[in-house]
Design a protein around this motif. Structure first.
Motif, PDB file in Angstrom:
ATOM      1  N   GLN A 104       0.834  -1.197   0.000  1.00 37.72           N
ATOM      2  CA  GLN A 104       0.000   0.000   0.000  1.00 37.72           C
ATOM      3  C   GLN A 104       0.872   1.252   0.000  1.00 37.72           C
ATOM      4  OE1 GLN A 104      -3.403  -0.338  -0.324  1.00 37.72           O
ATOM      5  NE2 GLN A 104      -2.782  -2.490  -0.552  1.00 37.72           N
ATOM      6  N   ILE A 105       0.610   2.148  -0.939  1.00 37.69           N
ATOM      7  CA  ILE A 105       1.396   3.371  -1.096  1.00 37.69           C
ATOM      8  C   ILE A 105       0.825   4.477  -0.209  1.00 37.69           C
ATOM      9  CG2 ILE A 105       2.132   5.164  -2.704  1.00 37.69           C
ATOM     10  CD1 ILE A 105       3.463   2.536  -3.295  1.00 37.69           C
ATOM     11  N   ALA A 106       1.686   5.122   0.539  1.00 33.25           N
ATOM     12  CA  ALA A 106       1.286   6.268   1.358  1.00 33.25           C
ATOM     13  C   ALA A 106       2.402   7.315   1.316  1.00 33.25           C
ATOM     14  CB  ALA A 106       1.023   5.843   2.798  1.00 33.25           C
ATOM     15  N   PRO A 107       2.020   8.594   1.110  1.00 30.70           N
ATOM     16  CA  PRO A 107       0.660   9.091   0.897  1.00 30.70           C
ATOM     17  C   PRO A 107       0.111   8.664  -0.470  1.00 30.70           C
ATOM     18  CG  PRO A 107       2.243  10.849   0.563  1.00 30.70           C
ATOM     19  CD  PRO A 107       3.024   9.685   1.088  1.00 30.70           C
ATOM     20  N   ALA A 108      -1.152   8.997  -0.714  1.00 24.69           N
ATOM     21  CA  ALA A 108      -1.829   8.537  -1.924  1.00 24.69           C
ATOM     22  C   ALA A 108      -1.351   9.239  -3.184  1.00 24.69           C
ATOM     23  CB  ALA A 108      -3.340   8.720  -1.774  1.00 24.69           C
ATOM     24  N   SER A 109      -0.644  10.335  -3.043  1.00 23.72           N
ATOM     25  CA  SER A 109      -0.086  11.037  -4.199  1.00 23.72           C
ATOM     26  C   SER A 109       1.175  11.759  -3.756  1.00 23.72           C
ATOM     27  CB  SER A 109      -1.090  12.031  -4.792  1.00 23.72           C
ATOM     28  OG  SER A 109      -1.420  13.032  -3.842  1.00 23.72           O
TER      29      SER A 109
END
Length: 239
Positions: A104-109
């Motif tokens: 899961q990538i964080a932050p989303a952008s």
């Protein structure tokens, strides 16, 4: 539009000066004589279209990694190829990729900035310190489009064009591209061909925006997703 056995390439745009196509995964962009490649297939298509028997000119101003897929633009004349290559060199071509990565990538952008080098005598790149003699800056921006049990679906816009840039920058953060065993992926993607060179990774050159080399009008092309992507779930249009 099939020059040899294997996946078809997709025609996205064609004029008298250039041709934009969708490259299938597992196919080299260019190769030595006698080896199948996108260049070989497109030349065969142009030869069939023109009814020519002799050599056909095709310029290749940029490349896509063999296991990746998606949009490319090719020159049908030397002048057009030079004009296209200048756009890539000046970084005026907009290059948007879709990629599925593990975790899961964080932050989303956000924006990622690293320094990469091409490893001498090897077909790979790596992150290095800015002071390294071979360091070249690599910048991309990303946003999350969705996720699944396998990880995160990203849209990435390249600001630079380094060797294996997306693959290295995602993997260095612990999020390798699905199927990219070279950079640490543990999740297969698509058919696991006995010949590993034919295997795909979840990296697609989704959109290219460039200036027509003759008319200077903006050309916007979007490639279709290969069948391998459908195994991951629905990938609809994204605004």
């Amino acid at each position: 539009m099939r020059a040899m056995d294997g996946p078809e390439f997709e025609i996205l745009h064609e004029s008298d000066a250039c041709l934009a196509v969708g490259k299938p995964p597992g196919l080299l962009t260019q190769a030595p004589p006698g080896i199948d490649s996108l260049e070989v297939r497109v030349k065969a298509y142009l030869r069939d279209q023109g009814g020519e028997q002799g050599p056909v000119y095709l310029g290749v101003p940029h490349r896509i990694d063999r296991p990746a897929s998606g949009a490319m633009v090719l020159g049908k004349t030397r002048r057009a190829t030079r004009k296209l290559a200048e756009q890539f060199e000046r970084r005026t071509v907009r290059k948007v990729y879709w990629v599925c990565v593990e975790g899961q990538i964080a932050p989303a952008s956000g924006t990622w900035r690293d320094y990469l080098r091409k490893v001498p005598h090897e077909a790979r790149a790596e992150v290095v310190e800015a002071a390294h003699a071979d360091a070249r800056v690599a910048v991309l921006s990303y946003r999350t489009l969705g996720d699944g049990p396998w990880g995160t679906w990203l849209e990435i816009e390249l600001k630079t064009g380094r060797t294996h840039q997306i693959r290295v920058q995602t993997a260095s953060r612990g999020h390798p591209v699905l199927g990219d065993f070279q950079y640490g992926s543990s999740i297969p993607f698509g058919p696991q061909h006995e010949d590993e060179r034919l295997r795909a990774i979840a990296l697609n050159s989704r959109t290219l925006v460039f200036q027509h080399p003759k008319t200077r009008e903006p050309i916007h092309v979007t490639a279709s997703l290969p069948d391998e992507w459908m195994e991951l779930g629905p990938f609809g249009s994204v605004s």
